[in-house]
Design an enzyme around this catalytic site. Structure first.
Site, PDB file in Angstrom:
ATOM      1  N   ASN B 404      52.727  22.946 -47.010  1.00 13.78           N
ATOM      2  CA  ASN B 404      52.144  22.184 -45.910  1.00 13.78           C
ATOM      3  C   ASN B 404      50.783  22.757 -45.497  1.00 13.78           C
ATOM      4  O   ASN B 404      49.747  22.172 -45.789  1.00 13.78           O
ATOM      5  CB  ASN B 404      53.123  22.158 -44.734  1.00 13.78           C
ATOM      6  CG  ASN B 404      52.710  21.176 -43.667  1.00 13.78           C
ATOM      7  OD1 ASN B 404      51.581  20.710 -43.616  1.00 13.78           O
ATOM      8  ND2 ASN B 404      53.629  20.837 -42.778  1.00 13.78           N
ATOM      9  N   ASP B 405      50.802  23.914 -44.870  1.00  9.77           N
ATOM     10  CA  ASP B 405      49.549  24.453 -44.324  1.00  9.77           C
ATOM     11  C   ASP B 405      48.488  24.713 -45.402  1.00  9.77           C
ATOM     12  O   ASP B 405      47.304  24.570 -45.140  1.00  9.77           O
ATOM     13  CB  ASP B 405      49.833  25.749 -43.556  1.00  9.77           C
ATOM     14  CG  ASP B 405      50.771  25.490 -42.386  1.00  9.77           C
ATOM     15  OD1 ASP B 405      50.699  24.390 -41.819  1.00  9.77           O
ATOM     16  OD2 ASP B 405      51.576  26.378 -42.063  1.00  9.77           O
TER      17      ASP B 405
END
Lengths: 102, 479
Positions: B404-405
């Site tokens: 995600n990040d």
């Protein structure tokens, strides 16, 4: 003040050189390592500081056999130190085993 | 052998062990020699431990300058206790290390690090009372105990954060001030114990408790995504604590091992921070993590596009080039074997498949590499961020699995985002993006990800292992 500092350096000359050079060795040894190996390297370094177990054994060897608190704490310290050494090296080996294929 | 020969033999063993540590660490920096390096250091360690147990000789310099080597014979109960302790530690350490799943390695490293810290702290507790008045020894004892205790309790918290027991960062009001004051008080207390001439065990135990509490305060506000950096830092703390032990006993092997890890660990910590493009102070003093920071308020435009497994299979099947971005979600779902199966299947159909590895993907740098290597993924298929980014424009499909990040475009575009400035995998350059996620929840940093709202992005919801297995089955029917 300066005299005291000089005196301290003179008294521990050998130790200070030793520590200073070890710091540089540590930095040099790690320099330029690929990211891929950061985790195993951290884990390997983790196992090496398990050398603290040597200190725990020295404490134990110098204890009086009737010093119950000392024996309990010393026993605990040796167990913990062994966990650090054995667990550390075995985990690192398992990680590195996977890089060996091919 | 005479006591003086034995003494020199032990010195030689310590010297040899110190060399194995240096060469071992050096060899661990290269994939080809790494395993041997680790075993070499382990062999040195075993020799050093054996020599410490069996050669019990002290060197005394007499008043007239002559040197006497005195051999002492501790009671057999002490030897029995040492052997039982080592046997116990070996069995527990060995079985835990062998049994643990690859995905849980980072937390285990943290735990073993904590054990070493605790060992150093206990040495301090035991050595204090027969060294009162000896300032030099007390410096080593008190500092070793403080640092060891902080490393121990900090590592336990890091362990709990990594295994998910402690999810959100805990931030007391003005925690930075509380922590700084607490640390200052701890060192003032320590200075008093060294210089104040006290021999109170009660005060010593109080200092022990203060240091343990500091370790907790130090780690609880830090977000889970930063745990690798924290573990690396605590790792160098334990090294330092071991070095203080070496100073106390004039034991050179403890000194070399401890300082080596202390300095190497500090450098490793800085290198990791660089990989995330954030200064170490930023990690320690915050601005990152799951709290309601600025990044959460970003306006979300556009909508999420859902995708079926069969659509995803078709898209992948007719691509020329696919790049897989693995993240911690892949590790949690134990999907590393399925993803390899998917990769081989696509390669059979003539699709070029590569893996894009972000430096901090997973919970530790290199975590993904270890995990994928476990499922026999070819080492050369794992491409690091800087090398894969220019290739992404020619990529037909990027498949993001549980990451995600590290693919969040906010790191490049939104200066108010907490991860602004972190280098990311620029997957939005690819022609199509498939994101496999369990749910819409934010990543470990707790920030909304605009990539999911990109018109080129399709979401494939579900557990990574399950979704990928379905994808593999679907692909087989297409063949």
């Amino acid at each position: 003040m300066i005299e005291q500092i000089f005196e301290f350096i003179g008294k521990h000359e050998e130790m200070i050189f030793f520590i200073l050079l070890s710091v540089f060795v540590g930095v040099e040894v790690i320099g330029g390592v690929p990211t891929v190996l950061h985790t195993p390297l951290m884990s390997g370094a983790n196992a090496i500081h398990g050398v603290v177990i040597v200190g725990a054994i020295i404490v134990m060897l110098n204890l009086e056999p009737d010093n119950l608190t000392g024996l309990i704490l010393g026993f605990l310290a040796v167990v913990l130190g062994t966990l650090n050494v054995v667990g550390g090296f075995v985990v690192t080996d398992r990680m590195l085993e996977m890089f060996k294929k091919k | 052998m005479t006591p003086d020969t034995l003494y020199h033999l032990r010195t030689f063993v310590y010297l040899f062990a110190s060399v194995t540590f240096v060469i071992g660490l050096k060899r661990m920096g290269n994939p080809a020699t790494a395993r041997g390096g680790n075993l070499f250091a382990a062999a040195g360690m075993i020799l050093a431990i054996i020599a410490t147990i069996f050669i019990n000789v002290k060197k005394n310099v007499l008043a007239d300058g002559t040197i006497a080597y005195i051999q002492s014979q501790p009671a057999s109960i002490i030897y029995i206790l040492i052997f039982v302790a080592i046997a116990l530690g070996t069995v527990i350490g060995w079985t835990t290390a062998k049994r643990v799943q690859m995905t849980r390695m980072p937390e285990l490293v943290s735990m073993f690090n904590g054990m070493g810290g605790a060992c150093a702290a206990l040495i301090g507790l035991m050595e204090f009372h027969h060294n009162t008045g000896n300032t030099g020894a007390l410096i080593a004892i008190i500092l070793g105990m403080i640092i060891g205790s902080v490393s121990f309790s900090g590592s336990v918290i890091a362990y709990l954060k990594l295994n998910g027991t402690m999810q959100k960062p805990v931030r007391l009001p003005s925690y930075n001030i509380i922590n700084s004051v607490w640390m200052l008080a701890m060192f003032v207390f320590g200075a008093y114990m060294i210089l104040g001439g006290t021999d109170s065990m009660l005060l010593l135990y109080l200092l022990f408790a203060v240091a343990l509490a500091y370790g907790i305060l130090f780690v609880i506000p830090i977000g889970g995504a930063d745990m690798p950096v924290v573990i690396s830092l605590l790792n160098s703390f334990t090294g330092l604590a071991a070095a203080f032990g070496g100073f106390l006993y004039g034991n050179k092997v403890m000194l070399t091992g401890g300082i080596l890890v202390g300095s190497a660990g500090t450098l490793l910590t800085i290198v990791m921070c660089k990989a995330m493009n954030r200064p170490l102070s930023n990690v320690i003093f915050g601005a990152f993590g799951g709290s309601t920071d600025a990044g959460n308020t970003t306006d979300v435009k556009g909508s999420i596009k859902d995708m079926s497994v069969s659509d995803a299979a078709v898209l992948l099947n007719y691509s020329k080039k696919v790049v897989i971005v693995p993240g911690y979600g892949l590790a949690v779902a134990q999907a590393q074997h399925v993803i390899h199966e998917l990769e081989m299947l696509l390669e059979e159909r003539g699709v070029e498949v590569k893996y894009a590895i972000h430096p901090v993907a997973g919970r530790m740098p290199g975590h993904m590499n270890v995990l994928l290597a476990e499922s026999n993924v070819d080492y050369s298929k794992l491409v690091e961020m800087d090398d894969i980014n220019p290739e992404l424009e020619q990529t037909d499909v990027v498949l993001v699995v549980g990451a995600n990040d590290v693919v969040n475009p906010a790191a490049k575009t939104d200066p108010s985002s907490p991860i602004y400035g972190m280098p990311i995998l620029e997957v939005d350059k690819a022609k199509n993006i498939i994101v496999n996620k369990r749910s819409m929840s934010a990543g470990y940093a707790g920030i909304e990800n605009l990539l999911f709202y990109n018109p080129k992005t399709s979401m494939l919801f579900g557990d990574a292992k399950k979704a990928l297995s379905e994808l593999v089955n679907e692909l087989k029917t297409l063949g």
